[in-house]
Design a protein around this motif. Structure first.
Motif, PDB file in Angstrom:
ATOM      1  N   MET A 195       0.837  -1.194   0.000  1.00  0.00           N
ATOM      2  CA  MET A 195       0.000   0.000   0.000  1.00  0.00           C
ATOM      3  C   MET A 195       0.872   1.244   0.000  1.00  0.00           C
ATOM      4  N   THR A 196       0.480   2.233  -0.783  1.00  0.00           N
ATOM      5  CA  THR A 196       1.258   3.463  -0.861  1.00  0.00           C
ATOM      6  C   THR A 196       1.016   4.310   0.367  1.00  0.00           C
ATOM      7  N   THR A 197       2.077   4.803   0.968  1.00  0.00           N
ATOM      8  CA  THR A 197       1.932   5.676   2.129  1.00  0.00           C
ATOM      9  C   THR A 197       1.754   7.093   1.673  1.00  0.00           C
ATOM     10  N   HIS A 198       1.169   7.917   2.542  1.00  0.00           N
ATOM     11  CA  HIS A 198       0.940   9.328   2.238  1.00  0.00           C
ATOM     12  C   HIS A 198       1.453  10.144   3.406  1.00  0.00           C
ATOM     13  N   ALA A 199       2.606  10.728   3.265  1.00  0.00           N
ATOM     14  CA  ALA A 199       3.175  11.501   4.367  1.00  0.00           C
ATOM     15  C   ALA A 199       2.286  12.664   4.729  1.00  0.00           C
ATOM     16  N   GLU A 200       1.556  13.152   3.709  1.00  0.00           N
ATOM     17  CA  GLU A 200       0.711  14.301   3.999  1.00  0.00           C
ATOM     18  C   GLU A 200      -0.469  13.949   4.875  1.00  0.00           C
ATOM     19  N   THR A 201      -0.711  12.650   5.090  1.00  0.00           N
ATOM     20  CA  THR A 201      -1.815  12.242   5.934  1.00  0.00           C
ATOM     21  C   THR A 201      -1.534  12.528   7.395  1.00  0.00           C
ATOM     22  N   ASP A 202      -0.286  12.806   7.709  1.00  0.00           N
ATOM     23  CA  ASP A 202       0.066  13.075   9.107  1.00  0.00           C
ATOM     24  C   ASP A 202      -0.798  14.187   9.661  1.00  0.00           C
ATOM     25  N   ALA A 203      -1.303  13.982  10.870  1.00  0.00           N
ATOM     26  CA  ALA A 203      -2.293  14.880  11.405  1.00  0.00           C
ATOM     27  C   ALA A 203      -1.733  16.092  12.071  1.00  0.00           C
ATOM     28  N   ALA A 211      -7.505  -6.815   3.916  1.00  0.00           N
ATOM     29  CA  ALA A 211      -8.744  -6.045   3.762  1.00  0.00           C
ATOM     30  C   ALA A 211      -8.585  -4.641   4.339  1.00  0.00           C
ATOM     31  N   ILE A 212      -7.865  -4.540   5.460  1.00  0.00           N
ATOM     32  CA  ILE A 212      -7.621  -3.230   6.058  1.00  0.00           C
ATOM     33  C   ILE A 212      -6.784  -2.373   5.125  1.00  0.00           C
ATOM     34  N   GLU A 213      -5.788  -2.977   4.491  1.00  0.00           N
ATOM     35  CA  GLU A 213      -4.955  -2.242   3.539  1.00  0.00           C
ATOM     36  C   GLU A 213      -5.796  -1.707   2.391  1.00  0.00           C
ATOM     37  N   ARG A 214      -6.709  -2.546   1.875  1.00  0.00           N
ATOM     38  CA  ARG A 214      -7.582  -2.099   0.778  1.00  0.00           C
ATOM     39  C   ARG A 214      -8.494  -0.974   1.243  1.00  0.00           C
ATOM     40  N   TYR A 215      -9.018  -1.096   2.462  1.00  0.00           N
ATOM     41  CA  TYR A 215      -9.916  -0.065   3.007  1.00  0.00           C
ATOM     42  C   TYR A 215      -9.191   1.277   3.126  1.00  0.00           C
ATOM     43  N   ALA A 275      -5.153   8.745  15.314  1.00  0.00           N
ATOM     44  CA  ALA A 275      -6.485   8.494  14.766  1.00  0.00           C
ATOM     45  C   ALA A 275      -6.470   7.320  13.796  1.00  0.00           C
ATOM     46  N   ARG A 276      -5.400   7.203  13.012  1.00  0.00           N
ATOM     47  CA  ARG A 276      -5.307   6.101  12.059  1.00  0.00           C
ATOM     48  C   ARG A 276      -5.123   4.773  12.793  1.00  0.00           C
ATOM     49  N   LEU A 277      -4.336   4.769  13.872  1.00  0.00           N
ATOM     50  CA  LEU A 277      -4.189   3.557  14.667  1.00  0.00           C
ATOM     51  C   LEU A 277      -5.533   3.122  15.256  1.00  0.00           C
ATOM     52  N   ALA A 278      -6.306   4.086  15.731  1.00  0.00           N
ATOM     53  CA  ALA A 278      -7.620   3.771  16.295  1.00  0.00           C
ATOM     54  C   ALA A 278      -8.527   3.154  15.238  1.00  0.00           C
ATOM     55  N   LEU A 279      -8.479   3.680  14.014  1.00  0.00           N
ATOM     56  CA  LEU A 279      -9.283   3.135  12.930  1.00  0.00           C
ATOM     57  C   LEU A 279      -8.837   1.717  12.581  1.00  0.00           C
ATOM     58  N   ILE A 280      -7.527   1.489  12.513  1.00  0.00           N
ATOM     59  CA  ILE A 280      -7.006   0.155  12.201  1.00  0.00           C
ATOM     60  C   ILE A 280      -7.452  -0.849  13.261  1.00  0.00           C
ATOM     61  N   GLU A 281      -7.330  -0.474  14.530  1.00  0.00           N
ATOM     62  CA  GLU A 281      -7.723  -1.372  15.610  1.00  0.00           C
ATOM     63  C   GLU A 281      -9.216  -1.677  15.542  1.00  0.00           C
ATOM     64  N   GLU A 282     -10.024  -0.669  15.201  1.00  0.00           N
ATOM     65  CA  GLU A 282     -11.471  -0.876  15.083  1.00  0.00           C
ATOM     66  C   GLU A 282     -11.789  -1.843  13.948  1.00  0.00           C
ATOM     67  N   LEU A 283     -11.103  -1.675  12.816  1.00  0.00           N
ATOM     68  CA  LEU A 283     -11.314  -2.570  11.682  1.00  0.00           C
ATOM     69  C   LEU A 283     -10.921  -4.003  12.043  1.00  0.00           C
ATOM     70  N   GLN A 284      -9.840  -4.145  12.815  1.00  0.00           N
ATOM     71  CA  GLN A 284      -9.430  -5.481  13.247  1.00  0.00           C
ATOM     72  C   GLN A 284     -10.474  -6.106  14.160  1.00  0.00           C
ATOM     73  N   PHE A 319       5.191  -2.465  12.850  1.00  0.00           N
ATOM     74  CA  PHE A 319       4.675  -3.410  11.858  1.00  0.00           C
ATOM     75  C   PHE A 319       3.706  -2.708  10.912  1.00  0.00           C
ATOM     76  N   TYR A 320       2.781  -1.919  11.474  1.00  0.00           N
ATOM     77  CA  TYR A 320       1.835  -1.177  10.635  1.00  0.00           C
ATOM     78  C   TYR A 320       2.577  -0.221   9.701  1.00  0.00           C
ATOM     79  N   ALA A 321       3.629   0.394  10.223  1.00  0.00           N
ATOM     80  CA  ALA A 321       4.388   1.347   9.403  1.00  0.00           C
ATOM     81  C   ALA A 321       5.063   0.650   8.234  1.00  0.00           C
ATOM     82  N   THR A 322       5.623  -0.535   8.477  1.00  0.00           N
ATOM     83  CA  THR A 322       6.298  -1.257   7.396  1.00  0.00           C
ATOM     84  C   THR A 322       5.310  -1.722   6.332  1.00  0.00           C
ATOM     85  N   ARG A 323       4.045  -1.928   6.715  1.00  0.00           N
ATOM     86  CA  ARG A 323       3.031  -2.336   5.750  1.00  0.00           C
ATOM     87  C   ARG A 323       2.392  -1.142   5.054  1.00  0.00           C
TER      88      ARG A 323
END
Length: 240
Positions: free
Chosen positions: A1-9, A79-83, A62-71, A36-40
């Motif tokens: 998955m492509t990262t987006h540095a600009e997503t930083d809050a 699936a989380i990567e696609r989301y 906020a992104r970590l909270a969303l990832i944990e919720e999806l899990q 681990f999440y960062a490497t993915r």
């Protein structure tokens, strides 16, 4: 998955100021999980500060909270990567919180009983007796005894965030009562409207429609409320 540095809050709510250890503690995960999440590519890279120390901001949290919720909803890592890949790259922490709220709305109400130490681990921070009293007043936590607590898994993160809001406990409890009263009224009216639309349909079709409408209605309510609140606060600030 492509990262987006600009997503930083940091751009949305102050400069990134958390070390990776502080970020993990606030999110209630381990440092190893963050890495681990960062490497993915699930997390944008940190801002590199003095001494080459990475700093993380509200967007990472906020992104970590969303990832944990999806899990918690049972989604696989793929699936989380696609989301996350489908989300706009410039979402603010507030936007990510809305996405998480919509995801959380799919889950049934759940309650867990844990020790105080485990509760603090889930909260991502130490909890004083005053903190526990405020969480109890908000109906987020209930104490079985001095060291055993029941908590609503869907509300804990929100309740912990409210601990840092400069509002009195009385104001927070009153706000909760307002939200509960009006959300129940909205749910009742929407339910009445939908019942009229599906009265003649088969039970299977009604169940399918309900499953599809639930997250859509929650997102619509969140978006509408967000805009209404922004307008109200804007008018109040203008008058002031």
């Amino acid at each position: 998955m492509t990262t987006h540095a600009e997503t930083d809050a940091g751009a949305d709510a102050g400069e990134p100021a958390l070390t990776i250890d502080e970020l993990a503690a606030r999110a209630g995960v381990t440092v190893r999980t963050v890495r681990f999440y960062a490497t993915r590519g699930l997390l944008p890279p940190p801002v590199i500060g003095p001494r080459r120390v990475g700093r993380y901001g509200p967007g990472h949290l906020a992104r970590l909270a969303l990832i944990e919720e999806l899990q918690q909803q049972g989604m696989t890592l793929a699936a989380i990567e696609r989301y996350l890949r489908q989300l706009p790259p410039d979402l603010t922490p507030h936007d990510l919180a809305i996405h998480r709220a919509v995801v959380a709305s799919w889950a049934p109400d759940t309650e867990e009983t844990v020790s105080r130490g485990e509760l603090e681990r889930r909260a991502g921070r130490p909890l004083t007796d005053e903190d526990l009293a405020r969480l109890t007043a908000m109906s987020v936590v209930r104490a079985d005894d001095a060291e055993t607590f029941r908590f609503d898994t869907g509300l804990l993160r929100l309740g912990v965030q409210l601990l840092d809001v400069p509002l009195s406990q009385e104001a927070i409890v009153a706000a909760r009562e307002v939200l509960v009263e009006h959300s129940r009224a909205a749910a009742h009216e929407l339910s009445r409207l939908f019942r009229g639309e599906v009265a003649e349909r088969a039970a299977r079709d009604v169940k399918s429609l309900s499953a599809h409408m639930h997250p859509l209605v929650v997102q619509a309510l969140l978006t509408t409320f967000q805009r209404s609140l922004r307008e109200e606060l804007g008018e109040w600030l203008t008058r002031s």
